[in-house]
Scaffold this motif. Sequence first.
Motif, PDB file in Angstrom:
ATOM      1  N   MET A 114      -4.194 -36.906  -1.368  1.00  0.00           N
ATOM      2  CA  MET A 114      -3.654 -36.664  -2.696  1.00  0.00           C
ATOM      3  C   MET A 114      -2.302 -35.950  -2.611  1.00  0.00           C
ATOM      4  SD  MET A 114      -5.099 -37.599  -5.500  1.00  0.00           S
ATOM      5  CE  MET A 114      -6.646 -38.346  -6.037  1.00  0.00           C
ATOM      6  N   PRO A 115      -1.387 -36.252  -3.517  1.00  0.00           N
ATOM      7  CA  PRO A 115      -0.154 -35.468  -3.588  1.00  0.00           C
ATOM      8  C   PRO A 115      -0.475 -33.988  -3.751  1.00  0.00           C
ATOM      9  CG  PRO A 115       0.022 -37.430  -4.941  1.00  0.00           C
ATOM     10  CD  PRO A 115      -1.404 -37.358  -4.490  1.00  0.00           C
ATOM     11  N   ARG A 116       0.382 -33.141  -3.241  1.00  0.00           N
ATOM     12  CA  ARG A 116       0.106 -31.706  -3.196  1.00  0.00           C
ATOM     13  C   ARG A 116      -0.081 -31.067  -4.573  1.00  0.00           C
ATOM     14  NH1 ARG A 116      -1.560 -29.297   1.543  1.00  0.00           N
ATOM     15  NH2 ARG A 116      -0.865 -30.666   3.215  1.00  0.00           N
ATOM     16  N   GLU A 117       0.498 -31.680  -5.584  1.00  0.00           N
ATOM     17  CA  GLU A 117       0.373 -31.072  -6.915  1.00  0.00           C
ATOM     18  C   GLU A 117      -1.004 -31.309  -7.543  1.00  0.00           C
ATOM     19  OE1 GLU A 117       2.498 -35.103  -7.562  1.00  0.00           O
ATOM     20  OE2 GLU A 117       2.532 -33.451  -6.099  1.00  0.00           O
ATOM     21  N   ILE A 118      -1.828 -32.166  -6.926  1.00  0.00           N
ATOM     22  CA  ILE A 118      -3.164 -32.451  -7.459  1.00  0.00           C
ATOM     23  C   ILE A 118      -4.185 -31.551  -6.776  1.00  0.00           C
ATOM     24  CG2 ILE A 118      -4.944 -34.198  -7.762  1.00  0.00           C
ATOM     25  CD1 ILE A 118      -2.425 -34.663  -9.450  1.00  0.00           C
ATOM     26  N   TRP A 126      -7.214 -38.282 -15.425  1.00  0.00           N
ATOM     27  CA  TRP A 126      -6.945 -39.592 -14.816  1.00  0.00           C
ATOM     28  C   TRP A 126      -5.458 -39.938 -14.847  1.00  0.00           C
ATOM     29  CZ3 TRP A 126     -10.138 -42.770 -12.143  1.00  0.00           C
ATOM     30  CH2 TRP A 126      -9.650 -44.044 -11.838  1.00  0.00           C
ATOM     31  N   SER A 127      -4.829 -39.770 -15.981  1.00  0.00           N
ATOM     32  CA  SER A 127      -3.418 -40.151 -16.110  1.00  0.00           C
ATOM     33  C   SER A 127      -2.535 -39.351 -15.165  1.00  0.00           C
ATOM     34  CB  SER A 127      -2.939 -39.963 -17.549  1.00  0.00           C
ATOM     35  OG  SER A 127      -3.626 -40.830 -18.411  1.00  0.00           O
ATOM     36  N   ARG A 128      -2.791 -38.047 -15.062  1.00  0.00           N
ATOM     37  CA  ARG A 128      -1.943 -37.227 -14.201  1.00  0.00           C
ATOM     38  C   ARG A 128      -2.091 -37.634 -12.736  1.00  0.00           C
ATOM     39  NH1 ARG A 128      -1.281 -30.602 -13.850  1.00  0.00           N
ATOM     40  NH2 ARG A 128       0.302 -30.662 -12.216  1.00  0.00           N
ATOM     41  N   VAL A 129      -3.330 -37.872 -12.292  1.00  0.00           N
ATOM     42  CA  VAL A 129      -3.540 -38.279 -10.904  1.00  0.00           C
ATOM     43  C   VAL A 129      -2.829 -39.592 -10.626  1.00  0.00           C
ATOM     44  CG1 VAL A 129      -5.242 -39.001  -9.191  1.00  0.00           C
ATOM     45  CG2 VAL A 129      -5.716 -37.030 -10.661  1.00  0.00           C
ATOM     46  N   CYS A 130      -2.984 -40.564 -11.512  1.00  0.00           N
ATOM     47  CA  CYS A 130      -2.385 -41.878 -11.274  1.00  0.00           C
ATOM     48  C   CYS A 130      -0.857 -41.821 -11.335  1.00  0.00           C
ATOM     49  CB  CYS A 130      -2.941 -42.896 -12.265  1.00  0.00           C
ATOM     50  SG  CYS A 130      -4.680 -43.300 -11.956  1.00  0.00           S
ATOM     51  N   GLU A 131      -0.307 -40.995 -12.198  1.00  0.00           N
ATOM     52  CA  GLU A 131       1.150 -40.812 -12.223  1.00  0.00           C
ATOM     53  C   GLU A 131       1.646 -40.230 -10.906  1.00  0.00           C
ATOM     54  OE1 GLU A 131       1.824 -38.360 -15.599  1.00  0.00           O
ATOM     55  OE2 GLU A 131       1.388 -39.965 -17.053  1.00  0.00           O
ATOM     56  N   GLU A 137       5.420 -40.948  -2.088  1.00  0.00           N
ATOM     57  CA  GLU A 137       5.998 -41.694  -0.970  1.00  0.00           C
ATOM     58  C   GLU A 137       4.905 -41.985   0.040  1.00  0.00           C
ATOM     59  OE1 GLU A 137       9.687 -41.357   2.245  1.00  0.00           O
ATOM     60  OE2 GLU A 137       9.437 -39.865   0.641  1.00  0.00           O
ATOM     61  N   PRO A 138       4.744 -43.240   0.469  1.00  0.00           N
ATOM     62  CA  PRO A 138       3.659 -43.566   1.408  1.00  0.00           C
ATOM     63  C   PRO A 138       3.933 -43.006   2.800  1.00  0.00           C
ATOM     64  CG  PRO A 138       5.039 -45.481   1.083  1.00  0.00           C
ATOM     65  CD  PRO A 138       5.533 -44.425   0.113  1.00  0.00           C
ATOM     66  N   CYS A 139       2.854 -42.763   3.535  1.00  0.00           N
ATOM     67  CA  CYS A 139       2.981 -42.276   4.917  1.00  0.00           C
ATOM     68  C   CYS A 139       3.376 -43.394   5.869  1.00  0.00           C
ATOM     69  CB  CYS A 139       1.658 -41.657   5.369  1.00  0.00           C
ATOM     70  SG  CYS A 139       1.179 -40.183   4.454  1.00  0.00           S
ATOM     71  N   TRP A 140       3.176 -44.643   5.460  1.00  0.00           N
ATOM     72  CA  TRP A 140       3.591 -45.800   6.240  1.00  0.00           C
ATOM     73  C   TRP A 140       3.771 -46.968   5.277  1.00  0.00           C
ATOM     74  CZ3 TRP A 140      -1.279 -43.493   7.066  1.00  0.00           C
ATOM     75  CH2 TRP A 140      -2.365 -44.155   6.484  1.00  0.00           C
ATOM     76  N   ALA A 219      -8.553 -33.778   1.297  1.00  0.00           N
ATOM     77  CA  ALA A 219      -7.657 -33.544   0.177  1.00  0.00           C
ATOM     78  C   ALA A 219      -6.839 -32.312   0.521  1.00  0.00           C
ATOM     79  CB  ALA A 219      -8.466 -33.329  -1.105  1.00  0.00           C
ATOM     80  N   PRO A 220      -5.738 -32.075  -0.167  1.00  0.00           N
ATOM     81  CA  PRO A 220      -4.925 -30.902   0.161  1.00  0.00           C
ATOM     82  C   PRO A 220      -5.662 -29.583   0.032  1.00  0.00           C
ATOM     83  CG  PRO A 220      -3.698 -32.412  -1.233  1.00  0.00           C
ATOM     84  CD  PRO A 220      -5.121 -32.906  -1.199  1.00  0.00           C
ATOM     85  N   TRP A 221      -6.744 -29.553  -0.740  1.00  0.00           N
ATOM     86  CA  TRP A 221      -7.389 -28.279  -1.043  1.00  0.00           C
ATOM     87  C   TRP A 221      -8.579 -27.962  -0.145  1.00  0.00           C
ATOM     88  CZ3 TRP A 221      -7.284 -32.502  -4.316  1.00  0.00           C
ATOM     89  CH2 TRP A 221      -8.479 -33.204  -4.452  1.00  0.00           C
ATOM     90  N   GLU A 222      -9.029 -28.885   0.707  1.00  0.00           N
ATOM     91  CA  GLU A 222     -10.190 -28.563   1.531  1.00  0.00           C
ATOM     92  C   GLU A 222     -10.232 -29.443   2.771  1.00  0.00           C
ATOM     93  OE1 GLU A 222     -13.568 -31.343  -0.635  1.00  0.00           O
ATOM     94  OE2 GLU A 222     -13.633 -29.191  -0.862  1.00  0.00           O
ATOM     95  N   SER A 223     -10.966 -28.987   3.779  1.00  0.00           N
ATOM     96  CA  SER A 223     -11.096 -29.756   5.013  1.00  0.00           C
ATOM     97  C   SER A 223     -12.546 -30.113   5.312  1.00  0.00           C
ATOM     98  CB  SER A 223     -10.518 -28.950   6.190  1.00  0.00           C
ATOM     99  OG  SER A 223     -11.228 -27.732   6.338  1.00  0.00           O
ATOM    100  N   ARG A 224     -13.443 -29.879   4.361  1.00  0.00           N
ATOM    101  CA  ARG A 224     -14.836 -30.280   4.540  1.00  0.00           C
ATOM    102  C   ARG A 224     -15.456 -30.511   3.170  1.00  0.00           C
ATOM    103  NH1 ARG A 224     -18.147 -24.693   6.105  1.00  0.00           N
ATOM    104  NH2 ARG A 224     -17.909 -23.670   4.095  1.00  0.00           N
ATOM    105  N   PRO A 225     -16.492 -31.342   3.091  1.00  0.00           N
ATOM    106  CA  PRO A 225     -17.168 -31.529   1.803  1.00  0.00           C
ATOM    107  C   PRO A 225     -17.805 -30.226   1.349  1.00  0.00           C
ATOM    108  CG  PRO A 225     -18.413 -32.543   3.584  1.00  0.00           C
ATOM    109  CD  PRO A 225     -17.096 -32.137   4.166  1.00  0.00           C
ATOM    110  N   SER A 226     -17.702 -29.930   0.072  1.00  0.00           N
ATOM    111  CA  SER A 226     -18.124 -28.647  -0.451  1.00  0.00           C
ATOM    112  C   SER A 226     -19.271 -28.808  -1.433  1.00  0.00           C
ATOM    113  CB  SER A 226     -16.935 -27.973  -1.155  1.00  0.00           C
ATOM    114  OG  SER A 226     -17.357 -26.934  -2.001  1.00  0.00           O
ATOM    115  N   ALA A 227     -20.346 -28.037  -1.216  1.00  0.00           N
ATOM    116  CA  ALA A 227     -21.458 -28.046  -2.163  1.00  0.00           C
ATOM    117  C   ALA A 227     -21.009 -27.545  -3.529  1.00  0.00           C
ATOM    118  CB  ALA A 227     -22.608 -27.193  -1.621  1.00  0.00           C
TER     119      ALA A 227
END
Length: 359
Positions: A114-118, A126-131, A137-140, A219-227
């Motif tokens: 996800m972009p860092r602002e999300i 939904w609209s904000r995420v899709c915008e 910019e794609p990584c590749w 996602a930018p906010w975590e590195s493992r699934p969270s309960a």
Amino acid sequence: MGELQDRIQRRLDTLVDTGAETGLQVAVYEDGALIVDAVAGTAAPGRPLTSGTPIFSFSTAKNVAAMLAHLLVARGFLGYDSPVTDLWPEFGAHGKATATLRHVLTHTVGLPAMPREITPRELPDWSRVCESLAAAEPCWPPGTATGYHSFTFGYLVGELARRATGRSMSELLREWITTPLGIEGQLYFGAPEEAPADFARLEQQASHWPAATADAILAPWESRPSADFGNTGTILRADIPSVGTATAHGLAAMYNAVLQGTLVDAARLTELSALAFEGTDQVFGNPARMALGFPIGRIGAPAEENSAAFGWPGGGGSYAYADPARGVAFALTKTRLVPNFDTALSVTAILADHLSGTR
């Protein structure tokens, strides 16, 4: 149900009795017949888990989102090689104009994180995420490499679905899958307001989670699934179709309908399960063999099995797959989040032993 049901039920009971797990569901169809519907443990303290109790199962829900993408194609709303920009012109920013639905399904669009602002707070918007995804910019360059699109996948499929049909992924899931198959209340993206009160509650295994090996794996906010994430009402009620809530029976029933020709015909099944992209996953670094929307191969299968199975596991240890060669649809959901798939591997080993004796 017979010996296989008994063997898997004993395995689940042992896992719960020894404290390795707190709540488990397993469902298996073989050649169209439900042969396992096993459950053990609790949904929450003082509340028994049943086979009808939905459990938030993270990326195992990608099986459902990918299947909706195929139904969009089967019903003429999209083509696999349709440019994303045909429906979503803004998505062409920063060189993404070449992206197609095929690239979305093979995780080759180039937007794995996800972009860092999300943040989790924005996910229900939904609209904000899709915008943000359209402007990213794609990584590749699309189609040139693959990398696990953990949260972005569902929004990419879902925005194409919304623009093509005027309906959300939750609406399409209900109209095209759960209602026709008679599994209402067993598969959700965004749950109805009152539904989460009946869901199982996740718990986190406290230790032994590996350190993140790549930036923003999930996602930018975590590195493992969270309960905590999977127990949050606003998340459970939001349309976030990379993750979702399901019963094992609901997932297995969906895949059984795929194998039996109820959801897609035989030609579509052959196309969606064939190798579509092969390479090194740019997020995790592992070899990746992708069908259209699914990784190919049963997790833990020996190389000599040459598995034709396809399907997604989920963070914390859930798993669902279909195996056209063996006529098997399998799903396992669970309430305790762990950093491995040991439980799923132990149960699928019992299933593989059964199949070796019946085929």
